[in-house]
Design an enzyme around this catalytic site. Structure first.
Site: not given
Ligand code: IDP
Ligand code: MG
Length: 142
Positions: A11, A51, A114, A117, A128
């Site tokens: 990312k 997304y 984070n 992905h 994807e």
């Molecule tokens: P993942 O990437 O671990 O699969 P997902 O729940 O699919 O997590 O969420 C997609 C992305 O959205 C996350 O990687 C992160 O960048 C962002 N995200 C998820 N939950 C939160 C939150 O509570 N606050 C802000 N950003 C979030």
């Molecule tokens: Mg996800």
């Protein structure tokens, strides 16, 4: 267990911080085979499309602003059980909960920024991968 493919993205936070090499080192040390790679710069609309499943979440605008904020490296990885194995090497969505040694523990800033992905299911991996790559851009064993 059959060979699978999954999509990973380094990312914009991790690319801007200069962690492409560190993260690829972990992927290769995990024996994940890179079969496609492209540096991308998503538009806001593209990030919203990628997304779309999260469009009703409170963090959707912020997430898609972040994902369209700079360079990202999209890659297809191939291997046995690769979808689950990548998720393990990535660590929990929130780096505060990620296990030691995982990519997110090492390189994520917070739950949104984070670092990586990874597809979460076989069905999502297929769509994807298709979002970023044409079939002839993915390495095929001859
Ligand atoms: P993942 O990437 O671990 O699969 P997902 O729940 O699919 O997590 O969420 C997609 C992305 O959205 C996350 O990687 C992160 O960048 C962002 N995200 C998820 N939950 C939160 C939150 O509570 N606050 C802000 N950003 C979030
Ligand atoms: Mg996800």
């Amino acid at each position: 267990m059959a060979t699978e493919r999954t999509l990973t993205i380094i990312k914009p936070d991790a690319v801007a911080a200069g962690h492409i090499g560190d993260i690829i080192k972990i992927l290769e040390a995990s024996q994940f085979k890179i079969v496609a790679a492209r540096l991308v710069s998503l538009s806001k609309k593209e990030a919203e499309g990628f997304y779309a499943v999260h469009r009703d979440k409170p963090f959707f605008q912020s997430l898609t602003n972040f994902m369209s904020s700079g360079r990202a490296l999209a890659m297809v990885l191939e291997g046995e059980n690769i979808i689950a194995r990548l998720r393990e090497v990535m660590g929990s969505t929130n780096p505060a909960n990620a296990a030691p040694g995982t990519i997110r523990k090492l390189y994520a800033t917070n739950i949104e920024r984070n670092a990586v992905h990874g597809s979460d299911s076989s069905e999502n991996a297929k769509s994807e991968i298709h979002f970023f790559f044409k079939p002839n851009e993915i390495f095929q064993r001859v």
